[in-house]
Design a protein around this motif. Structure first.
Motif, PDB file in Angstrom:
ATOM      1  N   MET A  63       0.855  -1.195   0.000  1.00 55.62           N
ATOM      2  CA  MET A  63       0.000   0.000   0.000  1.00 55.62           C
ATOM      3  C   MET A  63       0.890   1.244   0.000  1.00 55.62           C
ATOM      4  N   ASN A  64       0.631   2.126  -0.951  1.00 57.74           N
ATOM      5  CA  ASN A  64       1.482   3.294  -1.115  1.00 57.74           C
ATOM      6  C   ASN A  64       0.790   4.522  -0.527  1.00 57.74           C
ATOM      7  N   PHE A  65       1.295   4.995   0.600  1.00 55.44           N
ATOM      8  CA  PHE A  65       0.736   6.192   1.207  1.00 55.44           C
ATOM      9  C   PHE A  65       1.820   6.864   2.033  1.00 55.44           C
ATOM     10  N   ARG A  66       1.613   8.132   2.283  1.00 55.29           N
ATOM     11  CA  ARG A  66       2.596   8.898   3.045  1.00 55.29           C
ATOM     12  C   ARG A  66       1.947   9.411   4.322  1.00 55.29           C
ATOM     13  N   LEU A  67       2.622   9.206   5.428  1.00 64.71           N
ATOM     14  CA  LEU A  67       2.120   9.661   6.715  1.00 64.71           C
ATOM     15  C   LEU A  67       2.832  10.940   7.125  1.00 64.71           C
ATOM     16  N   SER A  68       2.060  11.876   7.673  1.00 54.19           N
ATOM     17  CA  SER A  68       2.669  13.077   8.234  1.00 54.19           C
ATOM     18  C   SER A  68       3.280  12.728   9.588  1.00 54.19           C
ATOM     19  N   GLN A  69       4.086  13.655  10.108  1.00 52.54           N
ATOM     20  CA  GLN A  69       4.659  13.429  11.435  1.00 52.54           C
ATOM     21  C   GLN A  69       3.557  13.343  12.486  1.00 52.54           C
ATOM     22  N   ARG A  70       2.503  14.147  12.313  1.00 50.35           N
ATOM     23  CA  ARG A  70       1.387  14.073  13.259  1.00 50.35           C
ATOM     24  C   ARG A  70       0.714  12.710  13.201  1.00 50.35           C
ATOM     25  N   ASP A  71       0.529  12.174  11.990  1.00 48.98           N
ATOM     26  CA  ASP A  71      -0.033  10.825  11.862  1.00 48.98           C
ATOM     27  C   ASP A  71       0.793   9.824  12.661  1.00 48.98           C
ATOM     28  N   LYS A  72       2.098   9.882  12.482  1.00 51.33           N
ATOM     29  CA  LYS A  72       2.997   8.945  13.169  1.00 51.33           C
ATOM     30  C   LYS A  72       2.921   9.128  14.686  1.00 51.33           C
ATOM     31  N   ASP A  73       2.845  10.385  15.128  1.00 49.80           N
ATOM     32  CA  ASP A  73       2.765  10.661  16.570  1.00 49.80           C
ATOM     33  C   ASP A  73       1.457  10.125  17.154  1.00 49.80           C
ATOM     34  N   ILE A  74       0.366  10.272  16.419  1.00 48.98           N
ATOM     35  CA  ILE A  74      -0.928   9.773  16.896  1.00 48.98           C
ATOM     36  C   ILE A  74      -0.910   8.259  17.007  1.00 48.98           C
ATOM     37  N   ILE A  75      -0.396   7.586  15.988  1.00 47.26           N
ATOM     38  CA  ILE A  75      -0.324   6.117  16.016  1.00 47.26           C
ATOM     39  C   ILE A  75       0.547   5.647  17.176  1.00 47.26           C
ATOM     40  N   ALA A  76       1.693   6.308  17.378  1.00 46.46           N
ATOM     41  CA  ALA A  76       2.589   5.942  18.483  1.00 46.46           C
ATOM     42  C   ALA A  76       1.909   6.165  19.831  1.00 46.46           C
ATOM     43  N   PHE A  77       1.148   7.249  19.946  1.00 45.15           N
ATOM     44  CA  PHE A  77       0.466   7.558  21.198  1.00 45.15           C
ATOM     45  C   PHE A  77      -0.597   6.501  21.505  1.00 45.15           C
ATOM     46  N   ILE A  78      -1.354   6.098  20.491  1.00 48.28           N
ATOM     47  CA  ILE A  78      -2.370   5.055  20.682  1.00 48.28           C
ATOM     48  C   ILE A  78      -1.707   3.728  21.041  1.00 48.28           C
ATOM     49  N   VAL A 106      -8.744  12.836  10.127  1.00 48.00           N
ATOM     50  CA  VAL A 106      -7.477  12.097  10.229  1.00 48.00           C
ATOM     51  C   VAL A 106      -7.710  10.674  10.736  1.00 48.00           C
ATOM     52  N   MET A 107      -8.545  10.520  11.759  1.00 52.72           N
ATOM     53  CA  MET A 107      -8.733   9.200  12.359  1.00 52.72           C
ATOM     54  C   MET A 107      -9.463   8.242  11.409  1.00 52.72           C
ATOM     55  N   VAL A 108     -10.414   8.760  10.634  1.00 54.20           N
ATOM     56  CA  VAL A 108     -11.083   7.919   9.638  1.00 54.20           C
ATOM     57  C   VAL A 108     -10.062   7.437   8.603  1.00 54.20           C
ATOM     58  N   ARG A 109      -9.179   8.335   8.183  1.00 54.01           N
ATOM     59  CA  ARG A 109      -8.164   7.962   7.190  1.00 54.01           C
ATOM     60  C   ARG A 109      -7.213   6.897   7.743  1.00 54.01           C
ATOM     61  N   LEU A 110      -6.733   7.082   8.974  1.00 53.33           N
ATOM     62  CA  LEU A 110      -5.820   6.108   9.563  1.00 53.33           C
ATOM     63  C   LEU A 110      -6.507   4.761   9.782  1.00 53.33           C
ATOM     64  N   TYR A 111      -7.794   4.806  10.130  1.00 52.18           N
ATOM     65  CA  TYR A 111      -8.548   3.561  10.314  1.00 52.18           C
ATOM     66  C   TYR A 111      -8.713   2.830   8.986  1.00 52.18           C
ATOM     67  N   ARG A 112      -9.046   3.561   7.947  1.00 54.25           N
ATOM     68  CA  ARG A 112      -9.236   2.934   6.640  1.00 54.25           C
ATOM     69  C   ARG A 112      -7.935   2.392   6.071  1.00 54.25           C
ATOM     70  N   LEU A 113      -6.817   2.993   6.469  1.00 52.01           N
ATOM     71  CA  LEU A 113      -5.514   2.488   6.051  1.00 52.01           C
ATOM     72  C   LEU A 113      -5.098   1.247   6.838  1.00 52.01           C
ATOM     73  N   GLY A 114      -5.873   0.906   7.872  1.00 50.52           N
ATOM     74  CA  GLY A 114      -5.554  -0.269   8.682  1.00 50.52           C
ATOM     75  C   GLY A 114      -4.437  -0.047   9.678  1.00 50.52           C
ATOM     76  N   LEU A 115      -4.185   1.223  10.030  1.00 48.51           N
ATOM     77  CA  LEU A 115      -3.085   1.551  10.942  1.00 48.51           C
ATOM     78  C   LEU A 115      -3.530   1.647  12.392  1.00 48.51           C
ATOM     79  N   ILE A 116      -4.829   1.746  12.619  1.00 46.54           N
ATOM     80  CA  ILE A 116      -5.396   1.768  13.970  1.00 46.54           C
ATOM     81  C   ILE A 116      -6.699   0.980  13.953  1.00 46.54           C
ATOM     82  N   GLU A 117      -7.160   0.567  15.121  1.00 47.90           N
ATOM     83  CA  GLU A 117      -8.489  -0.035  15.284  1.00 47.90           C
ATOM     84  C   GLU A 117      -9.363   0.974  16.005  1.00 47.90           C
TER      85      GLU A 117
END
Length: 231
Positions: free
Chosen positions: A1-16, A45-56
């Motif tokens: 899957m080809n997508f680019r995450l912002s630093q905020r995206d990465k920080d949110i995933i790490a925090f969760i 943002v959260m809908v996008r990360l969920y649809r990418l399968g990066l969070i539940e």
């Protein structure tokens, strides 16, 4: 899957991943508060990360609670409320100073039957192990918990924990019990502080500082004594 995450995206995933269960409003406060429409931005943002399968996520709570993809937590589990309680304590601390070296469900002994505080952090320059008591327990059970901390104190294993300062003598953390109930527990070796919230903890220190400025004697150190740096 080809997508680019912002630093905020990465920080949110790490925090969760770190806190295991994070509600939408907490994410708004911590990552989106400075934006013009913080709730809409967070939802997008959260809908996008969920649809990418990066969070539940679980919508059994309102607002939505987000989970790591490998959490192995049932979406109706009471464990979610436990993790949200830990997050709430962290957020209260952030209103005064951002905690450092945060470890959720710390297991410093690395063995079954040892101490397992809900949270470890260095807050305003002092290390703490925090136990969050959402239910009321017997005083015998609470004293047994404190006895485990004393056992760890006498083991000296804590002196080599990774967060210990290199330039100073090792420090055994104070133990904070977040509880609406006051237990008749004690220790001659470790500092125990019983408060209903971090806000109450900070109010105690504020009052202690006022007493010192007024020249009134400071209360002696005991199981609820205050003798650490929170100024």
């Amino acid at each position: 899957m080809n997508f680019r995450l912002s630093q905020r995206d990465k920080d949110i995933i790490a925090f969760i991943n770190q806190f295991r269960a994070v509600d939408r409003d907490s994410l708004v406060d911590l990552f989106f508060k400075q934006l013009k429409s913080p709730i809409n931005a967070c939802n997008s943002v959260m809908v996008r990360l969920y649809r990418l399968g990066l969070i539940e996520r679980t919508q059994q709570y309102s607002p939505t609670v987000y989970l790591p993809v490998d959490a192995n937590i049932k979406k109706n589990s009471q464990k979610i409320l436990h993790f949200l309680s830990i997050l709430d304590v962290y957020k209260q601390m952030c209103t005064y100073s951002t905690p450092k070296q945060v470890i959720v469900e710390d297991k410093p002994t690395r063995r079954k039957g040892g101490i397992e505080p809900d949270l470890f952090c260095i807050f305003k320059g002092s290390p703490f192990w925090i136990e969050i008591q959402r239910n009321q327990y017997s005083e015998q059970k609470m004293q047994a918990k404190i006895n485990l901390y004393e056992e760890f104190f006498f083991s000296d294993e804590w002196k080599s924990l990774h967060w210990q300062p290199e330039e100073r003598a090792p420090i055994f953390p104070s133990v904070i019990l977040i509880t609406p109930v006051r237990y008749a527990i004690n220790s001659d070796h470790i500092r125990i502080i019983q408060v209903a919230s971090i806000h109450e903890l900070m109010e105690k220190y504020r009052n202690t500082g006022k007493q010192q400025k007024d020249g009134r004697p400071r209360s002696s150190t005991s199981s609820s004594g205050i003798k650490i740096n929170l100024t």
